[in-house]
Design a protein around this motif. Structure first.
Motif, PDB file in Angstrom:
ATOM      1  N   GLU A  84       2.262   1.620  -3.464  1.00  0.00           N
ATOM      2  CA  GLU A  84       1.210   2.077  -4.380  1.00  0.00           C
ATOM      3  C   GLU A  84       0.933   3.568  -4.178  1.00  0.00           C
ATOM      4  O   GLU A  84       0.762   4.316  -5.143  1.00  0.00           O
ATOM      5  CB  GLU A  84      -0.059   1.263  -4.130  1.00  0.00           C
ATOM      6  N   TYR A  85       0.896   3.996  -2.925  1.00  0.00           N
ATOM      7  CA  TYR A  85       0.675   5.407  -2.628  1.00  0.00           C
ATOM      8  C   TYR A  85       1.805   6.255  -3.203  1.00  0.00           C
ATOM      9  O   TYR A  85       1.562   7.305  -3.810  1.00  0.00           O
ATOM     10  CB  TYR A  85       0.580   5.612  -1.113  1.00  0.00           C
ATOM     11  N   ARG A 112       0.836  -1.206   0.000  1.00  0.00           N
ATOM     12  CA  ARG A 112       0.000   0.000   0.000  1.00  0.00           C
ATOM     13  C   ARG A 112       0.868   1.252   0.000  1.00  0.00           C
ATOM     14  O   ARG A 112       0.558   2.230  -0.692  1.00  0.00           O
ATOM     15  CB  ARG A 112      -0.937  -0.002   1.205  1.00  0.00           C
TER      16      ARG A 112
END
Length: 194
Positions: free
Chosen positions: A87-88, A84
Motif C-alpha cells: 500500500e505504501y 502495508r
C-alpha cells in the motif's frame, strides 16, 4: 542452519504422522539409516527430497530448515506487513505520478505562453513581452528538468539529503528563473544577430 534442530523437527513431524523410520524411508525410497541421520542432525535431505518432505508433512521448507513451525499469527502478521508495504509503495507511485502530471502541465502551459509571446515579440517587440517570454520558457525548461529529476529518482535523493521540501521547491523556482533569464538573453542575442 541448525541441523540438530531441523532433525528434531523432522522426528516430531514423523511421530505426528505415527510413522516409523522404516515406513518413512520406504515412502521416500531411501534407507532407514538415512532417515535416522536426518533426524539426528548428521545429514540433511537433498533439496528434492526436502521439498517432498515439506509437501508430505504439510509444512513450508523454511519451517524444516528453521526446525520449527511458524505460527499462524506470525504468518498473518507477515501478510499484514506485506500489505502495508504494498500500500505504501502504491501511494508513493500515485504521489510521483501526480507530481509528474503537475510539473508537466506547468511546463506545457509555460511553453504555450512562451510561444505566444515569441509571436507577439516579432510584432510589437516590447521589453515586457520579451521578459514574459523568457520567464515562460524558463519555467517550461525548469519543469522539464524537474520532471526528469522526478522520473529518475534524483530528486528523491536530493530531498533525503536536504530534508526540507520547501528548499527543493525554492531551488527549482530559482533554476527555472535562471533558465528563463538564459533563454531571454539567448533570444536577445539571436534577434540582435539578424
Amino acid at each position: 542452519m541448525d541441523q540438530r534442530r531441523s532433525g528434531s523437527f523432522l522426528r516430531k513431524l514423523r511421530k505426528e504422522k505415527e510413522l516409523t523410520q522404516e515406513q518413512l524411508a520406504e515412502h521416500f525410497n531411501v534407507s532407514d539409516r538415512t532417515v535416522s541421520r536426518w533426524e539426528n542432525g548428521k545429514n540433511m535431505p537433498d533439496l528434492s527430497i526436502l521439498v517432498e518432505l515439506a509437501d508430505f508433512y504439510d509444512v513450508d521448507v523454511r519451517e524444516i530448515i528453521d526446525g520449527e513451525r511458524k505460527s499462524e499469527n506470525m504468518n498473518q502478521e507477515e501478510k499484514e506487513k506485506m500489505l502495508r508495504v504494498a500500500e505504501y509503495a502504491e501511494n508513493e507511485k500515485v504521489n510521483l505520478l501526480t507530481s509528474l502530471r503537475k510539473i508537466s502541465l506547468l511546463g506545457i502551459c509555460s511553453m504555450v505562453v512562451g510561444f505566444v509571446m515569441l509571436g507577439v515579440c516579432d510584432t510589437y517587440s516590447l521589453p515586457v513581452t520579451e521578459y514574459v517570454m523568457g520567464v515562460a520558457f524558463g519555467v517550461a525548461f525548469g519543469a522539464l528538468i524537474a520532471a526528469f529529476l522526478y522520473a529518475t529518482g534524483v530528486l528523491a535523493k536530493i530531498r533525503i539529503r536536504i530534508g526540507k521540501p520547501m528548499k527543493i521547491r525554492a531551488a527549482m523556482i530559482i533554476l527555472a528563473v535562471c533558465v528563463g533569464i538564459g533563454v531571454l538573453l539567448f533570444v536577445k542575442f539571436w534577434n540582435a544577430s539578424f
